[in-house]
Write an enzyme that holds these catalytic residues in place. Structure first.
Site, PDB file in Angstrom:
ATOM      1  N   GLU A 119       0.822  -1.210   0.000  1.00 22.95           N
ATOM      2  CA  GLU A 119       0.000   0.000   0.000  1.00 22.95           C
ATOM      3  C   GLU A 119       0.858   1.264   0.000  1.00 22.95           C
ATOM      4  O   GLU A 119       1.932   1.297   0.605  1.00 22.95           O
ATOM      5  CB  GLU A 119      -0.886   0.022   1.250  1.00 22.95           C
ATOM      6  CG  GLU A 119      -1.830  -1.152   1.342  1.00 22.95           C
ATOM      7  CD  GLU A 119      -2.488  -1.280   2.702  1.00 22.95           C
ATOM      8  OE1 GLU A 119      -3.617  -1.820   2.745  1.00 22.95           O
ATOM      9  OE2 GLU A 119      -1.894  -0.835   3.710  1.00 22.95           O
TER      10      GLU A 119
ATOM     11  N   ASP B 131      -8.133  -4.885   8.328  1.00 25.04           N
ATOM     12  CA  ASP B 131      -7.568  -3.714   7.658  1.00 25.04           C
ATOM     13  C   ASP B 131      -7.419  -3.886   6.152  1.00 25.04           C
ATOM     14  O   ASP B 131      -6.612  -3.213   5.522  1.00 25.04           O
ATOM     15  CB  ASP B 131      -6.216  -3.361   8.273  1.00 25.04           C
ATOM     16  CG  ASP B 131      -5.216  -4.511   8.215  1.00 25.04           C
ATOM     17  OD1 ASP B 131      -5.575  -5.589   7.695  1.00 25.04           O
ATOM     18  OD2 ASP B 131      -4.085  -4.334   8.692  1.00 25.04           O
TER      19      ASP B 131
END
Length: 346
Positions: free
Chosen positions: A58, A233
């Site tokens: 990410e 998450d």
């Protein structure tokens, strides 16, 4: 020559050890409080994620009018079995006025500190102030940081620990006892939650799971428990029963991101949540009563990393500058329009 300050893993560890990790987390919590209070001023967006069967990588950017920052981070649940960390990260700050990088740091260790500070900030506004017992469901890399953050903010004294890996529970118990906590290793999540004022869930499997049933939470934890749900998450990964979320007051970092990645991904698109910055600024209420079930559905957000990078850059430069290396990352030919001259000079 313009150089860029760089804090490596050894330097970050030395800085945090000298300052004391609990003091660092407390300082970060206050810094995040200040930045959350000016949330509307910040340039924010959901993180850019590349998913694979093995995990996720990410990019997490944020900026204000002066400083841009980002973190590059992975999450690969099977990594420890292969001898690798589940999470590794690096972060950078840059000046808005000219775009030059101004600070570079490892962020694996710093992410541990940052996540604990974000949980502590949520606890500041959402947990009962008399909380003293925390259940820790999942005893991996984040566990000790979470314990220190909750002690700094709430005065947590006792940890009730469960992990599917007994060695992880024993690791946490060993470190936590050295840090002055009373520790109980539980046989299962329900036993861990019994008598808890705070329940932290932080597991690594990349799948929808129920690591703590709603019945165990309702029947075992103390009234008004604060659920610090930080392990769900990414899409397809949750830790709590939807029934727990449905009956709770739910608070998030950035609803647009959390509806994709957090516990609320299994709720209807319009499921009501409150962003934490709204509580920090007083725009919306936080906890309404001592009997209220409150869930902090945290997926991690770039503002927290940006705050951490700014805090660390300033504190290390002031308190222990010898820990910083200085990298030649900025190409500066004598004529700004003649980049090719650097090759000729070489």
């Amino acid at each position: 020559m313009t150089t860029v300050p760089f804090l490596d893993v050894k330097g970050a560890a030395a800085w945090a050890a000298r300052r004391g990790p609990q003091a660092v987390i407390a300082g970060l919590t206050d810094a995040m409080d200040r930045d959350f209070a000016r949330w509307p001023e910040l340039d924010k967006r959901p993180r850019i994620a590349t998913h694979s069967a093995e995990g996720v990588i990410e990019l997490m950017p944020t900026a204000d009018a002066e400083t841009y920052g980002f973190k590059l981070v992975n999450g690969h649940p099977a990594n420890p079995a292969r001898g690798f960390q589940t999470v590794t990260a690096v972060g950078m700050l840059a000046r808005i006025d000219n775009g030059y990088p101004s600070f570079l740091a490892e962020m694996t260790l710093l992410t541990g500190l940052r996540t604990a500070a974000a949980s502590a900030l949520a606890a500041r506004y959402l947990a009962r102030r008399d909380s003293r017992v925390m259940a820790m469901i999942g005893a991996g890399s984040q566990a000790e940081f979470q314990a220190l953050g909750m002690r700094a903010e709430l005065g947590i004294e006792t940890l009730r620990v469960f992990d599917v890996d007994p060695a992880a529970s024993e690791k946490l118990a060993r470190h936590a006892k050295d840090l002055g906590f009373d520790v109980v290793i539980a046989a299962d999540p329900a036993e861990a939650a019994r008598g808890a004022d705070v329940v932290t869930t932080c597991t690594a499997d990349k799948r929808n799971a129920v690591v703590l049933s709603d019945a165990a939470l309702r029947d075992g934890a103390n009234a008004g428990v604060f659920v610090n749900a930080i392990g769900g998450d990414c899409p397809g990964k949750t830790e709590l029963e939807p029934a727990t979320i449905a009956r709770a007051s739910v608070f998030v970092e950035h609803a647009e991101q959390t509806r994709i990645e957090g516990e609320i991904q299994k709720q209807a698109p319009g499921f009501p949540v409150t962003e934490l910055w709204e509580v920090v600024t007083g725009a919306k209420p936080g906890r309404r009563s001592d009997d209220e079930l409150v869930v902090w559905d945290s997926v991690g957000f770039a503002v927290e990393d940006w705050t951490t990078l700014k805090f660390v850059a300033s504190d290390v430069a002031a308190s222990c500058p010898e820990l910083l290396a200085h990298l030649d990352l900025i190409a500066e030919p004598s004529d700004p329009k003649d980049l090719f001259s650097l090759l000729q000079d070489a």
